[in-house]
Design a protein around this motif. Structure first.
Motif, PDB file in Angstrom:
ATOM      1  N   GLN A  87      13.400  88.470  25.760  1.00 39.62           N
ATOM      2  CA  GLN A  87      14.627  88.447  26.543  1.00 39.62           C
ATOM      3  C   GLN A  87      14.457  89.215  27.851  1.00 39.62           C
ATOM      4  OE1 GLN A  87      17.976  90.006  24.456  1.00 39.62           O
ATOM      5  NE2 GLN A  87      19.465  89.418  26.044  1.00 39.62           N
ATOM      6  N   ARG A  88      13.683  90.258  27.827  1.00 37.71           N
ATOM      7  CA  ARG A  88      13.446  91.052  29.037  1.00 37.71           C
ATOM      8  C   ARG A  88      12.553  90.315  30.019  1.00 37.71           C
ATOM      9  NH1 ARG A  88      13.912  96.418  30.385  1.00 37.71           N
ATOM     10  NH2 ARG A  88      12.416  97.202  31.942  1.00 37.71           N
ATOM     11  N   ASP A  89      11.569  89.590  29.504  1.00 39.30           N
ATOM     12  CA  ASP A  89      10.649  88.837  30.365  1.00 39.30           C
ATOM     13  C   ASP A  89      10.357  87.514  29.683  1.00 39.30           C
ATOM     14  OD1 ASP A  89       8.789  87.855  32.103  1.00 39.30           O
ATOM     15  OD2 ASP A  89       7.349  89.496  31.865  1.00 39.30           O
ATOM     16  N   ALA A  90      10.929  86.441  30.203  1.00 40.48           N
ATOM     17  CA  ALA A  90      10.773  85.136  29.567  1.00 40.48           C
ATOM     18  C   ALA A  90       9.354  84.618  29.637  1.00 40.48           C
ATOM     19  CB  ALA A  90      11.724  84.128  30.210  1.00 40.48           C
ATOM     20  N   ASN A  91       8.585  85.094  30.615  1.00 37.13           N
ATOM     21  CA  ASN A  91       7.196  84.628  30.763  1.00 37.13           C
ATOM     22  C   ASN A  91       6.203  85.470  29.967  1.00 37.13           C
ATOM     23  OD1 ASN A  91       7.957  82.597  32.601  1.00 37.13           O
ATOM     24  ND2 ASN A  91       7.961  84.077  34.310  1.00 37.13           N
ATOM     25  N   ARG A  92       6.715  86.414  29.220  1.00 35.09           N
ATOM     26  CA  ARG A  92       5.818  87.264  28.440  1.00 35.09           C
ATOM     27  C   ARG A  92       5.218  86.486  27.272  1.00 35.09           C
ATOM     28  NH1 ARG A  92       5.666  92.790  27.876  1.00 35.09           N
ATOM     29  NH2 ARG A  92       7.678  92.959  28.940  1.00 35.09           N
ATOM     30  N   THR A  93       3.936  86.690  27.035  1.00 37.61           N
ATOM     31  CA  THR A  93       3.242  86.069  25.904  1.00 37.61           C
ATOM     32  C   THR A  93       2.858  87.157  24.908  1.00 37.61           C
ATOM     33  OG1 THR A  93       2.360  84.301  27.293  1.00 37.61           O
ATOM     34  CG2 THR A  93       1.283  84.684  25.189  1.00 37.61           C
ATOM     35  N   ILE A  94       3.372  87.038  23.713  1.00 37.31           N
ATOM     36  CA  ILE A  94       3.057  88.004  22.658  1.00 37.31           C
ATOM     37  C   ILE A  94       1.902  87.443  21.837  1.00 37.31           C
ATOM     38  CG2 ILE A  94       3.943  89.245  20.658  1.00 37.31           C
ATOM     39  CD1 ILE A  94       6.717  89.038  21.865  1.00 37.31           C
ATOM     40  N   ALA A  95       0.728  88.056  21.991  1.00 40.77           N
ATOM     41  CA  ALA A  95      -0.470  87.545  21.318  1.00 40.77           C
ATOM     42  C   ALA A  95      -0.425  87.792  19.819  1.00 40.77           C
ATOM     43  CB  ALA A  95      -1.718  88.185  21.928  1.00 40.77           C
ATOM     44  N   ARG A  96       0.007  88.977  19.429  1.00 41.30           N
ATOM     45  CA  ARG A  96      -0.013  89.303  17.992  1.00 41.30           C
ATOM     46  C   ARG A  96       0.952  90.438  17.715  1.00 41.30           C
ATOM     47  NH1 ARG A  96      -5.293  91.620  14.844  1.00 41.30           N
ATOM     48  NH2 ARG A  96      -4.983  93.242  16.424  1.00 41.30           N
ATOM     49  N   SER A  97       1.628  90.335  16.587  1.00 41.92           N
ATOM     50  CA  SER A  97       2.481  91.407  16.088  1.00 41.92           C
ATOM     51  C   SER A  97       2.032  91.723  14.668  1.00 41.92           C
ATOM     52  CB  SER A  97       3.956  90.981  16.109  1.00 41.92           C
ATOM     53  OG  SER A  97       4.380  90.689  17.436  1.00 41.92           O
ATOM     54  N   ILE A  98       1.640  92.940  14.461  1.00 41.97           N
ATOM     55  CA  ILE A  98       1.069  93.303  13.174  1.00 41.97           C
ATOM     56  C   ILE A  98       1.467  94.734  12.848  1.00 41.97           C
ATOM     57  CG2 ILE A  98      -1.088  94.108  14.215  1.00 41.97           C
ATOM     58  CD1 ILE A  98      -2.565  93.032  11.787  1.00 41.97           C
ATOM     59  N   SER A  99       1.669  94.991  11.576  1.00 39.41           N
ATOM     60  CA  SER A  99       1.995  96.349  11.150  1.00 39.41           C
ATOM     61  C   SER A  99       0.723  97.191  11.079  1.00 39.41           C
ATOM     62  CB  SER A  99       2.688  96.327   9.785  1.00 39.41           C
ATOM     63  OG  SER A  99       1.795  95.862   8.786  1.00 39.41           O
ATOM     64  N   PHE A 100       0.911  98.502  11.128  1.00 38.43           N
ATOM     65  CA  PHE A 100      -0.237  99.400  11.056  1.00 38.43           C
ATOM     66  C   PHE A 100      -0.940  99.271   9.699  1.00 38.43           C
ATOM     67  CE2 PHE A 100      -2.497 102.774  13.088  1.00 38.43           C
ATOM     68  CZ  PHE A 100      -3.035 103.525  12.067  1.00 38.43           C
ATOM     69  N   ARG A 101      -0.191  98.978   8.664  1.00 39.89           N
ATOM     70  CA  ARG A 101      -0.792  98.795   7.346  1.00 39.89           C
ATOM     71  C   ARG A 101      -1.704  97.577   7.323  1.00 39.89           C
ATOM     72  NH1 ARG A 101       3.399  98.895   2.584  1.00 39.89           N
ATOM     73  NH2 ARG A 101       3.506 101.026   3.407  1.00 39.89           N
ATOM     74  N   GLU A 102      -1.251  96.479   7.941  1.00 40.56           N
ATOM     75  CA  GLU A 102      -2.086  95.273   8.012  1.00 40.56           C
ATOM     76  C   GLU A 102      -3.284  95.496   8.922  1.00 40.56           C
ATOM     77  OE1 GLU A 102       1.516  91.986   7.453  1.00 40.56           O
ATOM     78  OE2 GLU A 102       0.763  92.515   9.441  1.00 40.56           O
ATOM     79  N   LEU A 103      -3.086  96.241  10.013  1.00 41.85           N
ATOM     80  CA  LEU A 103      -4.191  96.536  10.917  1.00 41.85           C
ATOM     81  C   LEU A 103      -5.264  97.357  10.208  1.00 41.85           C
ATOM     82  CD1 LEU A 103      -5.204  96.338  13.879  1.00 41.85           C
ATOM     83  CD2 LEU A 103      -4.053  98.511  14.297  1.00 41.85           C
ATOM     84  N   ARG A 104      -4.833  98.340   9.410  1.00 46.40           N
ATOM     85  CA  ARG A 104      -5.780  99.158   8.666  1.00 46.40           C
ATOM     86  C   ARG A 104      -6.510  98.330   7.614  1.00 46.40           C
ATOM     87  NH1 ARG A 104      -2.480 102.923   7.375  1.00 46.40           N
ATOM     88  NH2 ARG A 104      -1.881 102.060   5.366  1.00 46.40           N
ATOM     89  N   ALA A 105      -5.766  97.426   6.952  1.00 51.23           N
ATOM     90  CA  ALA A 105      -6.391  96.575   5.935  1.00 51.23           C
ATOM     91  C   ALA A 105      -7.439  95.649   6.557  1.00 51.23           C
ATOM     92  CB  ALA A 105      -5.324  95.767   5.206  1.00 51.23           C
ATOM     93  N   ASP A 106      -7.140  95.100   7.753  1.00 43.53           N
ATOM     94  CA  ASP A 106      -8.113  94.239   8.422  1.00 43.53           C
ATOM     95  C   ASP A 106      -9.362  95.014   8.823  1.00 43.53           C
ATOM     96  OD1 ASP A 106      -6.457  92.064   8.162  1.00 43.53           O
ATOM     97  OD2 ASP A 106      -5.568  92.258  10.166  1.00 43.53           O
ATOM     98  N   TYR A 107      -9.163  96.258   9.237  1.00 42.06           N
ATOM     99  CA  TYR A 107     -10.304  97.059   9.679  1.00 42.06           C
ATOM    100  C   TYR A 107     -11.230  97.384   8.513  1.00 42.06           C
ATOM    101  CZ  TYR A 107     -12.971 100.979  11.518  1.00 42.06           C
ATOM    102  OH  TYR A 107     -13.991 101.813  11.887  1.00 42.06           O
TER     103      TYR A 107
END
Length: 247
Positions: A87-107
């Motif tokens: 809503q703040r920037d309509a041209n913004r592209t969000i590549a990925r949204s991930i929780s810290f728990r999922e990020l740690r599990a992937d690592y």
């Protein structure tokens, strides 16, 4: 910041709201303390949990946001944050949204996979070792039926026969464990010389040797107990029948 770092920097407690300096010029206010916050590069020392997330002014097109959320509301907070950013920037592209728990599990997924593979291989080797010890113990018992029958006829107790085979198996297993431990230490030192591999610690070697000894005794117990329970006459008859069939 993590609780470990908060206890280190502010021993009196109450880290939230206080300031620290990362560059000796700009004060950074502590806005939250989490129980654990391990760094992505783990070391062998005890400061792995002394970490923090610093607010940085972006100097490129890629921006990363760290958002706090209560347990059970992570998905809702991520969805509302994505909506607010779009809503703040309509041209913004969000590549990925991930929780810290999922990020740690992937690592740690690769390390966990390797650990499971090595653990499975170790268990398979232990099973093969136990099977081999059981087969050898059974072979030794069959080859010594005559001696067992004579000793039982001379009033040797069942515990004497059982102890004889267990002590003999313990000596052989201990000798094999000593040779295997020496080879493991030598191989580990050779690999550590050329690669970044940690040295095997003494407690792990002790646990490995103790496991092999207990496993060997458990595998040899069944054949030894079976030989000790048989009556002397039955053992001698079996020896005579075996001798006639072979003749």
């Amino acid at each position: 910041m993590s609780q470990a770092l908060a206890d280190k920097l502010f021993p009196g407690g109450g880290a939230v709201g206080k300031f620290l300096y990362a560059d000796a010029q700009h004060p950074i206010q502590v806005v939250g303390v989490v129980k654990t916050l391990s760094r992505p590069v783990l070391k062998t020392d005890a400061d792995n949990d002394m970490s923090l997330i610093l607010p940085l002014i972006p100097d490129g097109p890629r921006v990363m946001f760290t958002i706090r959320a209560a347990d059970g509301r992570v998905a809702d907070v991520i969805a509302s944050s994505e909506a607010a950013l779009s809503q703040r920037d309509a041209n913004r592209t969000i590549a990925r949204s991930i929780s810290f728990r999922e990020l740690r599990a992937d690592y740690f997924r690769h390390d966990q996979t390797m650990a499971i593979m090595f653990l499975s291989s170790g268990l398979a080797l232990l099973v093969v070792t136990a099977t081999g010890v059981y087969g050898l113990a059974s072979f030794w018992v069959r080859k010594r039926y005559r001696q067992i029958g004579i000793r039982r006829a001379l009033r040797a107790r069942k515990s004497d026969i059982l102890r004889y085979f267990l002590v003999e198996n313990l000596i052989l297993t201990a000798a094999g464990s000593a040779v295997g431990t020496a080879l493991a230490i030598g191989l580990n030192m050779a690999v550590a010389r050329y690669y970044e591999v940690a040295r095997i610690e003494a407690p792990f070697l002790a646990i490995g040797v103790l496991t092999v000894l207990l496993l060997g005794q458990a595998a040899a117990y069944a054949p030894a107990r079976r030989a000790a329970k048989e009556a002397p006459v039955a053992i001698l008859q079996r020896v005579m029948l075996t001798g006639r069939s072979s003749g």
